[in-house]
Design a protein around this motif. Structure first.
Motif, PDB file in Angstrom:
ATOM      1  N   THR A 150       0.812  -1.219   0.000  1.00 27.04           N
ATOM      2  CA  THR A 150       0.000   0.000   0.000  1.00 27.04           C
ATOM      3  C   THR A 150       0.848   1.272   0.000  1.00 27.04           C
ATOM      4  O   THR A 150       0.328   2.371   0.197  1.00 27.04           O
ATOM      5  CB  THR A 150      -0.953   0.034   1.213  1.00 27.04           C
ATOM      6  OG1 THR A 150      -0.221  -0.243   2.402  1.00 27.04           O
ATOM      7  CG2 THR A 150      -2.068  -0.974   1.062  1.00 27.04           C
ATOM      8  N   GLU A 188      -1.303   2.590  -5.912  1.00 26.28           N
ATOM      9  CA  GLU A 188      -0.539   1.369  -5.675  1.00 26.28           C
ATOM     10  C   GLU A 188      -0.020   0.775  -6.981  1.00 26.28           C
ATOM     11  O   GLU A 188      -0.719   0.750  -7.990  1.00 26.28           O
ATOM     12  CB  GLU A 188      -1.406   0.316  -4.992  1.00 26.28           C
ATOM     13  CG  GLU A 188      -1.832   0.669  -3.585  1.00 26.28           C
ATOM     14  CD  GLU A 188      -2.780  -0.371  -3.033  1.00 26.28           C
ATOM     15  OE1 GLU A 188      -2.410  -1.038  -2.062  1.00 26.28           O
ATOM     16  OE2 GLU A 188      -3.874  -0.528  -3.580  1.00 26.28           O
ATOM     17  N   SER A 208      -2.929  -1.685  -8.853  1.00 27.30           N
ATOM     18  CA  SER A 208      -3.613  -2.723  -8.088  1.00 27.30           C
ATOM     19  C   SER A 208      -4.968  -3.090  -8.687  1.00 27.30           C
ATOM     20  O   SER A 208      -5.523  -4.143  -8.379  1.00 27.30           O
ATOM     21  CB  SER A 208      -3.809  -2.262  -6.637  1.00 27.30           C
ATOM     22  OG  SER A 208      -4.512  -1.037  -6.595  1.00 27.30           O
TER      23      SER A 208
END
Length: 230
Positions: free
Chosen positions: A56, A164, A206
């Motif tokens: 993260t 991310e 992500s």
């Protein structure tokens, strides 16, 4: 963790100066000088659960003080911060008395300027709600080169939207696309010699969104240099 779902969590003001706080935040995500990386006072350290082994790093969060009006700034404003470091656990202390970043607690450690945007600094520890938000950045992604003749590493910063990075590939003028492994934080590496070649990068977020930046670094790039892509 559902990014759009607001959740209760804890937030505190670190017990050291803002200068020391920013110096420490150069660690787990590998950003270096946070002001140059455009995060500055809005950098935040995440507890072990939220940090998730560095996946993260550079994600953005909206944080709002809730459930207690004594120290709240008038109007209950929120602050948007970027994850730049791990708030280390302290298992010698309980989760409700000093061990704020112990697993599985969800906790954020803010700099004093960011903390003061939502609460009076006398509060020290406050209950908050948070949610993941898209990161707003100015300019393109930045790629900082490091490594050696047979070990290549790149630090990727200034990523917008999801924030991310899930996967990275690099391509030289004499190679195909080479998958890179996460070294630590947002540093990615491969055991290949890429010197004296213009370099291109493919970055996957992500959410599965992929963006390719071609010929970001010229053939005469040097370790320590930073280049800007899309």
């Amino acid at each position: 963790m559902e990014c759009s779902k607001e959740s209760p969590y804890g937030c505190n003001l670190p017990r050291f100066s803002a200068k020391d706080f920013l110096a420490r935040l150069r660690g787990a995500c590998g950003y270096g000088d946070l002001h140059k990386a455009s995060y500055g006072k809005h950098s935040v350290g995440l507890s072990t659960t939220l940090f998730n082994r560095g996946t993260t790093c550079w994600a953005c969060y909206e944080i709002r003080y809730v459930d207690h009006i004594l120290w709240c700034v008038l109007g209950s404003p929120f602050v948007i911060v970027t994850a730049t470091d791990l708030c280390p656990p302290n298992y010698d202390l309980s989760v409700d008395y000093g061990g704020w970043c112990n697993f599985p607690r969800q906790h954020f450690e803010l700099s004093q300027p960011a903390f003061s945007e939502i609460a009076k600094t006398k509060a020290d520890i406050i209950p908050v709600q948070y949610k993941r938000v898209k990161c707003e950045r100015s300019g393109g992604m930045k790629f900082t080169m490091s490594g050696s003749s047979h070990f290549y590493q790149v630090l990727i910063t200034n990523v917008g939207q999801e924030g991310e990075v899930f996967a990275v590939k690099v391509k030289g003028s004499r190679t195909g696309w080479i998958p890179m492994a996460r070294n630590w934080g947002m540093n990615w590496h491969c055991n290949v010699s890429l010197q004296h070649q213009p370099l291109s990068f493919e970055v996957t977020s992500s959410t599965g969104k992929t963006l390719a930046s071609y010929n970001v670094a010229p053939s005469n790039w040097q370790f320590g240099q930073t280049f800007q892509g899309k």
